[in-house]
Design a protein around this motif. Structure first.
Motif, PDB file in Angstrom:
ATOM      1  N   VAL A  30       0.522  -1.670  -0.005  1.00 35.63           N
ATOM      2  CA  VAL A  30       0.069   0.389  -0.010  1.00 35.63           C
ATOM      3  C   VAL A  30       1.109   1.212  -0.176  1.00 35.63           C
ATOM      4  O   VAL A  30       2.573   1.329   0.367  1.00 35.63           O
ATOM      5  CB  VAL A  30      -0.945  -0.054   1.182  1.00 35.63           C
ATOM      6  N   PRO A  31      -0.045   2.582  -0.344  1.00 37.45           N
ATOM      7  CA  PRO A  31       0.962   3.585  -0.663  1.00 37.45           C
ATOM      8  C   PRO A  31       1.376   4.184   0.860  1.00 37.45           C
ATOM      9  O   PRO A  31       2.287   5.091   0.490  1.00 37.45           O
ATOM     10  CB  PRO A  31       0.255   4.693  -1.329  1.00 37.45           C
ATOM     11  N   THR A  32       1.039   3.882   1.668  1.00 38.20           N
ATOM     12  CA  THR A  32       0.720   5.290   2.872  1.00 38.20           C
ATOM     13  C   THR A  32       1.566   4.019   4.436  1.00 38.20           C
ATOM     14  O   THR A  32       0.924   3.030   4.418  1.00 38.20           O
ATOM     15  CB  THR A  32       0.252   5.834   3.395  1.00 38.20           C
ATOM     16  N   GLU A  33       1.780   4.508   5.337  1.00 32.72           N
ATOM     17  CA  GLU A  33       2.302   4.189   6.027  1.00 32.72           C
ATOM     18  C   GLU A  33       1.220   3.841   6.942  1.00 32.72           C
ATOM     19  O   GLU A  33       0.601   3.050   7.978  1.00 32.72           O
ATOM     20  CB  GLU A  33       3.255   4.390   7.209  1.00 32.72           C
ATOM     21  N   ILE A  34       0.167   4.463   6.882  1.00 31.69           N
ATOM     22  CA  ILE A  34      -1.475   4.884   7.661  1.00 31.69           C
ATOM     23  C   ILE A  34      -1.757   3.916   7.479  1.00 31.69           C
ATOM     24  O   ILE A  34      -2.323   2.645   7.606  1.00 31.69           O
ATOM     25  CB  ILE A  34      -1.722   5.888   8.097  1.00 31.69           C
ATOM     26  N   LEU A  35      -2.267   3.911   6.224  1.00 31.66           N
ATOM     27  CA  LEU A  35      -2.409   2.434   5.505  1.00 31.66           C
ATOM     28  C   LEU A  35      -2.274   1.451   5.743  1.00 31.66           C
ATOM     29  O   LEU A  35      -3.113   0.171   6.252  1.00 31.66           O
ATOM     30  CB  LEU A  35      -3.164   3.054   4.123  1.00 31.66           C
ATOM     31  N   ALA A  36      -0.973   1.004   5.437  1.00 35.19           N
ATOM     32  CA  ALA A  36      -0.165  -0.191   6.054  1.00 35.19           C
ATOM     33  C   ALA A  36      -0.768  -0.902   6.671  1.00 35.19           C
ATOM     34  O   ALA A  36      -1.202  -2.237   7.396  1.00 35.19           O
ATOM     35  CB  ALA A  36       1.149  -0.317   6.143  1.00 35.19           C
ATOM     36  N   GLU A  37      -0.957   0.194   8.749  1.00 33.45           N
ATOM     37  CA  GLU A  37      -1.014  -0.374   9.882  1.00 33.45           C
ATOM     38  C   GLU A  37      -2.451  -0.399   9.697  1.00 33.45           C
ATOM     39  O   GLU A  37      -2.475  -1.274  10.701  1.00 33.45           O
ATOM     40  CB  GLU A  37      -0.864   0.788  10.846  1.00 33.45           C
ATOM     41  N   GLN A  93      -0.788 -16.199  10.149  1.00 30.65           N
ATOM     42  CA  GLN A  93      -0.284 -15.062  11.027  1.00 30.65           C
ATOM     43  C   GLN A  93       0.232 -13.741  10.037  1.00 30.65           C
ATOM     44  O   GLN A  93       0.545 -13.550   8.647  1.00 30.65           O
ATOM     45  CB  GLN A  93       1.088 -15.808  11.201  1.00 30.65           C
ATOM     46  N   VAL A  94      -0.089 -12.690   9.852  1.00 35.67           N
ATOM     47  CA  VAL A  94       0.343 -10.747   9.901  1.00 35.67           C
ATOM     48  C   VAL A  94       1.342 -10.343   9.613  1.00 35.67           C
ATOM     49  O   VAL A  94       0.857  -9.693  10.817  1.00 35.67           O
ATOM     50  CB  VAL A  94      -1.217 -10.445   9.315  1.00 35.67           C
ATOM     51  N   GLY A  95       2.315  -9.931   9.161  1.00 33.82           N
ATOM     52  CA  GLY A  95       3.351  -9.463   9.278  1.00 33.82           C
ATOM     53  C   GLY A  95       2.851  -8.171   8.668  1.00 33.82           C
ATOM     54  O   GLY A  95       2.201  -7.155   8.002  1.00 33.82           O
ATOM     55  N   LEU A  96       3.877  -7.071   9.394  1.00 34.61           N
ATOM     56  CA  LEU A  96       4.063  -5.593   8.901  1.00 34.61           C
ATOM     57  C   LEU A  96       5.541  -4.920   8.498  1.00 34.61           C
ATOM     58  O   LEU A  96       6.618  -4.963   9.590  1.00 34.61           O
ATOM     59  CB  LEU A  96       2.912  -4.269  10.365  1.00 34.61           C
ATOM     60  N   LEU A  97       5.530  -4.404   7.524  1.00 32.87           N
ATOM     61  CA  LEU A  97       6.563  -3.883   6.645  1.00 32.87           C
ATOM     62  C   LEU A  97       6.740  -2.666   6.880  1.00 32.87           C
ATOM     63  O   LEU A  97       6.135  -2.040   5.677  1.00 32.87           O
ATOM     64  CB  LEU A  97       7.568  -5.103   6.205  1.00 32.87           C
ATOM     65  N   THR A  98       6.870  -1.572   7.296  1.00 33.92           N
ATOM     66  CA  THR A  98       6.966  -0.136   6.741  1.00 33.92           C
ATOM     67  C   THR A  98       8.734   0.331   6.948  1.00 33.92           C
ATOM     68  O   THR A  98       9.942  -0.209   7.468  1.00 33.92           O
ATOM     69  CB  THR A  98       6.321   0.621   7.662  1.00 33.92           C
ATOM     70  N   THR A 126       5.803  11.274  14.137  1.00 34.74           N
ATOM     71  CA  THR A 126       6.621   9.530  14.022  1.00 34.74           C
ATOM     72  C   THR A 126       5.801   8.890  13.556  1.00 34.74           C
ATOM     73  O   THR A 126       4.126   8.700  13.726  1.00 34.74           O
ATOM     74  CB  THR A 126       7.448   9.475  14.714  1.00 34.74           C
ATOM     75  N   ALA A 127       5.982   7.627  12.921  1.00 35.85           N
ATOM     76  CA  ALA A 127       4.643   6.591  13.055  1.00 35.85           C
ATOM     77  C   ALA A 127       4.509   6.179  14.264  1.00 35.85           C
ATOM     78  O   ALA A 127       3.074   6.353  14.286  1.00 35.85           O
ATOM     79  CB  ALA A 127       5.459   5.108  12.425  1.00 35.85           C
ATOM     80  N   THR A 128       4.717   5.862  15.025  1.00 36.06           N
ATOM     81  CA  THR A 128       4.154   5.473  16.194  1.00 36.06           C
ATOM     82  C   THR A 128       3.039   6.547  16.581  1.00 36.06           C
ATOM     83  O   THR A 128       1.989   6.471  17.146  1.00 36.06           O
ATOM     84  CB  THR A 128       5.430   5.596  17.840  1.00 36.06           C
ATOM     85  N   ASP A 137       2.656 -16.303   7.010  1.00 39.75           N
ATOM     86  CA  ASP A 137       1.913 -16.069   6.135  1.00 39.75           C
ATOM     87  C   ASP A 137       1.611 -15.476   5.215  1.00 39.75           C
ATOM     88  O   ASP A 137       1.410 -15.298   3.910  1.00 39.75           O
ATOM     89  CB  ASP A 137       0.457 -16.904   6.114  1.00 39.75           C
ATOM     90  N   ILE A 138       0.885 -14.434   5.915  1.00 47.36           N
ATOM     91  CA  ILE A 138       0.722 -12.708   4.932  1.00 47.36           C
ATOM     92  C   ILE A 138       1.582 -11.388   5.424  1.00 47.36           C
ATOM     93  O   ILE A 138       1.731 -11.142   6.543  1.00 47.36           O
ATOM     94  CB  ILE A 138      -0.968 -12.424   5.183  1.00 47.36           C
ATOM     95  N   VAL A 139       2.304 -10.495   4.417  1.00 49.12           N
ATOM     96  CA  VAL A 139       2.512  -9.498   5.040  1.00 49.12           C
ATOM     97  C   VAL A 139       2.832  -7.950   4.272  1.00 49.12           C
ATOM     98  O   VAL A 139       1.623  -8.572   3.324  1.00 49.12           O
ATOM     99  CB  VAL A 139       4.022  -9.815   4.470  1.00 49.12           C
ATOM    100  N   VAL A 140       2.038  -7.171   5.711  1.00 46.00           N
ATOM    101  CA  VAL A 140       1.396  -6.192   4.713  1.00 46.00           C
ATOM    102  C   VAL A 140       2.567  -4.521   4.968  1.00 46.00           C
ATOM    103  O   VAL A 140       2.959  -4.761   5.907  1.00 46.00           O
ATOM    104  CB  VAL A 140      -0.074  -5.372   5.601  1.00 46.00           C
ATOM    105  N   GLY A 141       2.622  -3.821   3.735  1.00 46.10           N
ATOM    106  CA  GLY A 141       3.817  -2.923   3.667  1.00 46.10           C
ATOM    107  C   GLY A 141       3.751  -1.834   2.463  1.00 46.10           C
ATOM    108  O   GLY A 141       2.854  -2.526   1.629  1.00 46.10           O
ATOM    109  N   THR A 142       4.516  -0.961   2.792  1.00 39.71           N
ATOM    110  CA  THR A 142       4.983  -0.340   1.751  1.00 39.71           C
ATOM    111  C   THR A 142       6.116  -0.297   1.187  1.00 39.71           C
ATOM    112  O   THR A 142       6.278  -1.552   0.497  1.00 39.71           O
ATOM    113  CB  THR A 142       5.211   1.458   2.809  1.00 39.71           C
ATOM    114  N   HIS A 143       6.212   0.084   0.298  1.00 43.13           N
ATOM    115  CA  HIS A 143       7.754   0.055  -0.468  1.00 43.13           C
ATOM    116  C   HIS A 143       8.643  -0.199  -0.134  1.00 43.13           C
ATOM    117  O   HIS A 143       9.892  -1.189  -0.555  1.00 43.13           O
ATOM    118  CB  HIS A 143       7.897   1.166  -1.137  1.00 43.13           C
ATOM    119  N   ALA A 144       8.627  -0.205   1.303  1.00 34.51           N
ATOM    120  CA  ALA A 144      10.026  -1.439   2.175  1.00 34.51           C
ATOM    121  C   ALA A 144       9.581  -2.641   1.898  1.00 34.51           C
ATOM    122  O   ALA A 144      10.688  -3.363   1.592  1.00 34.51           O
ATOM    123  CB  ALA A 144       9.282  -0.824   3.612  1.00 34.51           C
TER     124      ALA A 144
END
Ligand code: ADP
Ligand code: MG
Length: 683
Positions: free
Chosen positions: A314-321, A337-342, A513-515, A363-370
């Motif tokens: 996805v294009p933004t971190e907010i959306l990835a989260e 299992q779902v992971g997040l990579l930004t 910040t992302a947090t 199993d699944i990873v959601v992330g930005t262009h990272a």
């Protein structure tokens, strides 16, 4: 095979030596073939007009007889030559600037052709060009091509060179289209069409020449896409997903809502592709709020159940989260299992995550262009989904693809693209469309108001808040300056906090910040904040169904599609939603966009109008879209030709004869040449 015009050096043209060749080179022309295909970008019209039909300010050509002695005035280093000319029954004043030398030739009663700008009130023509019929008057009555020239090359010199090339080599321009297609569409021969583009004897010839070359351009473009696709289809080297329909049904049955008919249909299309041995390359388009995420979730579920991994980019971190959170919840009870990579995941977490992906623990990873960085690998990547795809470059998508063996690819976009444009940009894809929104959605009421009405806007916020709903307040957009954007958001947050002291007002912008962003979004999603002041960071994808009011400050600074995206942040639940656009009534084309927004909330209609207002180039943005540049074709006007070309190319490439018969050798050669220029290999 005969020698190609592209192999003939410019110096083979009479009168062209190394110097002229060098000037042409600077314009990107390095062979006779290049020169012949250097098309004019417009024509100057030297056809004689009837003065009674011309409008003030037009550039026209007229013919008449000199009716007065010329007078020449000099001022400074400049001069003005004035003379009366009788055109039919009208006495016209002709004015030349800095053409004093013509005075001698302006003899009484002599015929003259004048081209220039017409001043209706004074009956005066400011002459740009004049000719005497008794001396030939070569341009009179014609359309003259206008080329892009620069450096030492003049317009006249370029015209001369191209004319020379056509005379010497015009007969050797080869045909490239198969006869069956030129016959089918009644197209003139290639060599006549190219000559016709450079020297349209009359408009009709010019139009026919253009029609032929536009078709050719679009056909060859489509041929590339279709051939690429046909080659993939023939190779059958994709993953075959084994999908158990009962498992899918159970998963769908456990969702908190019933899928719409549209959703069911596109899910079937996707699963069908995934089961096939060829690589899926499918575009899912659906208006904002049409429920694309759950479609992606079903496809991801299917890939995991079939023993593979899925990636959602996805294009933004907010959306990835947001997606990681909601998918995580959806898949929790299935042990997926779902992971997040930004970009803001800590280095340690990142290393862990990459290792888990590689070992197949995730199993699944959601992330930005990272997600597409070089050191990210998968054990078995089965499906790649990209959300809001228009924000990704074609290259980024293909990099991610190469991380798997040959994963299936699902691309989702909320900018519904008119069908023809979809064909152009995504011509190598199959398209699925979500046509309906989930049941019970009410159209979003949209208003455009002046800044003076701010008090009423505040009243509206209070009203929605007391009904238990929430508000987005989008700050003005300062182009090219994230810093000013942020400052605006901070200022607006202070003002609103003062004006609405009884409400909790959150703030979200790109410099947090992302947090911080994640916390702010989570609080808003949980209903703890009443109003969220934000920059456009929430433009795409954000899903908070309880939010019913979207306010956009200085809405005239936003593009139409962007406004529609922002509006799509509300109207995602069963409550009536509103969108208030605060805009400057003096911004004329701003008002045009406000009108479009208040008149329709159909994304297809919006993008059609956006396209009209901005043109296709800007519509897609330049770099990221993969939008091809055409030399002659204009996507707005040549829609139908494009569709025709696509059908023809598809039929041809799916026929056995195309790949083997010598009759199509030149088209296959063309494909081979073109594939050398592609940034990714054909297979
Ligand atoms: P978009 O197409 O804009 O990405 P989402 O997938 O975010 O839309 O869906 C918008 C909202 O609609 C979400 O809250 C989602 O849970 C909900 N939704 C999706 N499909 C349905 C449905 N069939 N019935 C009811 N609500 C749905
Ligand atoms: Mg979405």
């Amino acid at each position: 095979m005969s020698i190609s015009l592209f192999q003939i050096p410019l110096t083979k043209l009479q009168g062209v030596g190394p110097r002229k060749a060098g000037e042409l080179h600077a314009l990107g022309i390095s062979s006779v073939g290049d020169l012949i295909e250097y098309y004019p970008f417009r024509y100057e019209d030297y056809r004689i007009r009837d003065l009674r039909e011309v409008k003030d300010g037009e550039r026209i050509t007229i013919q008449g007889k000199i009716a007065s002695m010329p007078s020449l005035q000099r001022f400074g280093g400049k001069s003005r030559l004035i003379c009366r000319v009788m055109v039919d029954a009208t006495l016209v004043t002709a004015v030349w600037f800095n053409r004093g030398f013509l005075k001698e030739q302006l003899a009484l009663e002599r015929e003259i052709t004048l081209t220039g700008k017409w001043d209706q009130r004074r009956r005066q023509l400011t002459v740009a060009d004049s000719e005497f019929p008794d001396r030939g008057g070569a341009k009179t009555g014609t359309l003259q091509p206008v080329y892009s020239v620069g450096g030492d090359m003049t317009q006249a010199a370029m015209r001369g060179l191209i004319e020379k090339a056509l005379i010497q080599f015009g007969d050797y321009i080869p045909e490239i289209l198969p006869t069956e297609l030129t016959d089918k569409h009644g197209l003139m021969a290639r060599k006549d069409a190219i000559a016709g583009i450079h020297r349209p004897e009359n408009t009709r010839d010019g139009q026919e020449a253009r029609r032929r070359m536009v078709y050719e351009e679009l056909f060859l473009f489509q041929l590339k896409l279709q051939a690429y696709r046909a080659m993939h289809a023939r190779k059958s080297d994709g993953l075959v997903h084994t999908v158990d329909n009962d498992e899918i049904r159970t998963f769908v049955g456990a969702l908190p809502f019933e899928l719409t008919g549209s959703q069911k249909q596109v899910i079937n299309e996707i699963l069908h592709d995934m089961k096939q041995p060829y690589v899926m390359n499918r575009l899912l388009q659906g208006d904002v709020g049409s429920g694309k995420t759950v479609v992606a979730a079903v496809a991801l579920y299917a890939t995991v159940r079939a023993g593979h991994q899925g990636a959602l980019m996805v294009p933004t971190e907010i959306l990835a989260e947001q997606h990681a959170r909601s998918l995580g919840k959806m898949f929790e009870s299935y042990g997926i299992q779902v992971g997040l990579l930004t970009g803001s995941v800590t280095e340690r977490k990142r290393r862990d995550l990459i290792a888990s992906l590689q070992m197949g623990l995730l199993d699944i990873v959601v992330g930005t262009h990272a997600l597409i960085q070089e050191d990210v690998f998968f054990r078995s990547l089965g499906l790649v989904v990209t959300d809001e795809q228009h924000r990704f470059g074609v290259n980024q998508r293909s990099i991610l693809r190469r991380k798997g063996m040959n994963p299936d690819v699902l691309t989702m976009t909320a900018t519904p693209i008119p069908r023809t444009l979809a064909i152009t940009v995504f011509g190598d894809m199959d398209v699925s469309t979500l046509r309906e929104r989930p049941k019970g959605r009410k159209p979003i009421k949209t208003y455009s108001v002046k800044h003076e009405l701010m008090d009423r806007v505040l009243g509206f916020i209070r009203k929605e808040t007391s009904a238990g709903r929430q508000t987005f307040f989008i700050c003005p957009l300062i182009e090219e300056s994230e810093k000013l954007d942020v400052q605006n958001a901070i200022d607006l947050h202070i003002q609103l906090s003062q004006a609405l002291p009884e409400l909790t007002i959150g703030l979200l912008h790109g410099r947090m910040t992302a947090t911080e962003k994640e916390e702010t979004m989570a609080e808003f999603a949980a209903g703890k904040t009443h109003v969220l002041v934000s920059t456009t960071v929430i433009e795409v994808g954000v899903d908070v169904p309880n939010a019913t009011l979207m306010i956009v400050m200085d809405a005239d600074r936003f593009g139409l599609s962007q406004l529609h995206q922002l509006r799509g942040r509300v109207g995602r639940g069963e409550h009536q939603s509103y969108c208030i656009l605060i805009a400057d009534p003096k911004s004329e084309n701003g008002q045009e966009r406000m009108r479009a927004m208040t008149e329709t909330d159909d994304g297809f209609e919006i993008s059609r109008r956006d396209l009209e207002i901005r043109g296709p180039g800007e519509f897609f943005g330049t770099k990221q879209s993969g939008m091809p540049e055409f030399r002659l074709a204009n996507l707005l006007n040549d829609f139908e030709v494009l569709e025709q070309a696509r059908d023809d190319a598809a039929a041809l490439t799916s026929s056995e004869a195309f790949w083997s018969s010598p009759g199509y050798g030149s088209l296959r050669d063309y494909l081979a040449r073109e594939s050398q220029h592609r940034d990714e290999p054909l297979d």
